[in-house]
Design a protein around this motif. Sequence first.
Motif, short mmCIF file in Angstrom:
data_model
loop_
_atom_site.label_atom_id
_atom_site.label_comp_id
_atom_site.label_asym_id
_atom_site.label_seq_id
_atom_site.Cartn_x
_atom_site.Cartn_y
_atom_site.Cartn_z
N ALA A 63 0.83 -1.20 0.00
CA ALA A 63 0.00 0.00 0.00
C ALA A 63 0.87 1.25 0.00
CB ALA A 63 -0.94 -0.01 1.20
N ASP A 64 1.96 1.25 0.77
CA ASP A 64 2.89 2.37 0.78
C ASP A 64 3.55 2.53 -0.59
OD1 ASP A 64 2.34 2.95 3.43
OD2 ASP A 64 4.12 1.94 4.20
N ALA A 65 3.94 1.43 -1.19
CA ALA A 65 4.58 1.49 -2.50
C ALA A 65 3.60 2.03 -3.53
CB ALA A 65 5.07 0.10 -2.91
N TYR A 66 2.37 1.58 -3.49
CA TYR A 66 1.37 2.04 -4.45
C TYR A 66 1.00 3.51 -4.21
CZ TYR A 66 -2.67 2.55 -7.34
OH TYR A 66 -3.55 3.01 -8.29
N ALA A 67 1.04 3.95 -2.96
CA ALA A 67 0.74 5.35 -2.65
C ALA A 67 1.71 6.28 -3.39
CB ALA A 67 0.78 5.60 -1.15
N LYS A 68 2.95 5.85 -3.54
CA LYS A 68 3.91 6.64 -4.31
C LYS A 68 3.43 6.80 -5.75
CE LYS A 68 8.20 5.23 -1.99
NZ LYS A 68 9.50 4.59 -2.25
N LYS A 87 11.27 -2.13 -13.37
CA LYS A 87 12.62 -2.70 -13.29
C LYS A 87 13.61 -1.85 -14.10
CE LYS A 87 11.44 -7.46 -12.28
NZ LYS A 87 11.56 -8.87 -12.66
N GLY A 88 13.16 -1.37 -15.25
CA GLY A 88 14.01 -0.52 -16.08
C GLY A 88 14.33 0.81 -15.41
N TYR A 89 13.35 1.40 -14.75
CA TYR A 89 13.62 2.63 -14.00
C TYR A 89 14.63 2.35 -12.89
CZ TYR A 89 9.89 5.54 -16.02
OH TYR A 89 9.10 6.29 -16.86
N LYS A 90 14.46 1.21 -12.24
CA LYS A 90 15.35 0.88 -11.12
C LYS A 90 16.79 0.68 -11.58
CE LYS A 90 15.58 -1.99 -6.98
NZ LYS A 90 14.88 -2.97 -6.15
N ASP A 91 16.98 0.00 -12.71
CA ASP A 91 18.36 -0.24 -13.17
C ASP A 91 18.87 0.83 -14.15
OD1 ASP A 91 17.44 -0.88 -15.78
OD2 ASP A 91 17.58 -3.04 -15.45
N GLY A 92 18.02 1.82 -14.44
CA GLY A 92 18.44 2.94 -15.28
C GLY A 92 18.34 2.71 -16.78
N SER A 93 17.73 1.59 -17.19
CA SER A 93 17.66 1.26 -18.61
C SER A 93 16.37 1.70 -19.29
CB SER A 93 17.84 -0.25 -18.80
OG SER A 93 16.74 -0.95 -18.23
N TYR A 94 15.48 2.37 -18.56
CA TYR A 94 14.17 2.74 -19.10
C TYR A 94 13.85 4.18 -18.71
CZ TYR A 94 9.11 2.52 -19.97
OH TYR A 94 7.83 2.75 -20.43
N GLY A 95 13.14 4.85 -19.57
CA GLY A 95 12.58 6.15 -19.20
C GLY A 95 13.06 7.29 -20.06
N GLY A 96 12.21 8.27 -20.08
CA GLY A 96 12.50 9.50 -20.80
C GLY A 96 12.76 10.62 -19.81
N LYS A 104 13.60 6.77 -10.88
CA LYS A 104 14.64 5.92 -10.30
C LYS A 104 14.60 6.01 -8.78
CE LYS A 104 19.51 4.71 -10.62
NZ LYS A 104 19.47 3.36 -11.10
N GLY A 105 14.42 7.20 -8.26
CA GLY A 105 14.31 7.38 -6.82
C GLY A 105 13.05 6.77 -6.24
N GLN A 106 11.96 6.81 -6.99
CA GLN A 106 10.70 6.27 -6.51
C GLN A 106 10.71 4.74 -6.42
OE1 GLN A 106 7.99 8.09 -5.36
NE2 GLN A 106 9.47 9.74 -5.55
#
Length: 93
Positions: free
Chosen positions: A19-24, A57-66, A73-75
Amino acid sequence: MKKVLVFLAVLGLSTAAMADAYAKCAGCHGAHGEKKALGKSKVIKEMSKSDIVAALKGYKDGSYGGPMKGLMKGQVASLSDADMTAISEKIGK
């Protein structure tokens, strides 16, 4: 009985953590993933569950996103694979 109580306590913590993760997510994407975050992102409720997990997963490892890559990445930094799957189950189609 003790095992049942321990299981329920762990389940409660897992549910609370999700629930905390989804609230973000809901803070920017809307309660049901219906909004473009800050007017820039995809509408995540239109994404498949597997696409949501891949994006997280891509945001987390830096391989995804504009343009939102740095913010996202921080979220997602503290999300586990289980968190990502749970979020995709709640939002994705």
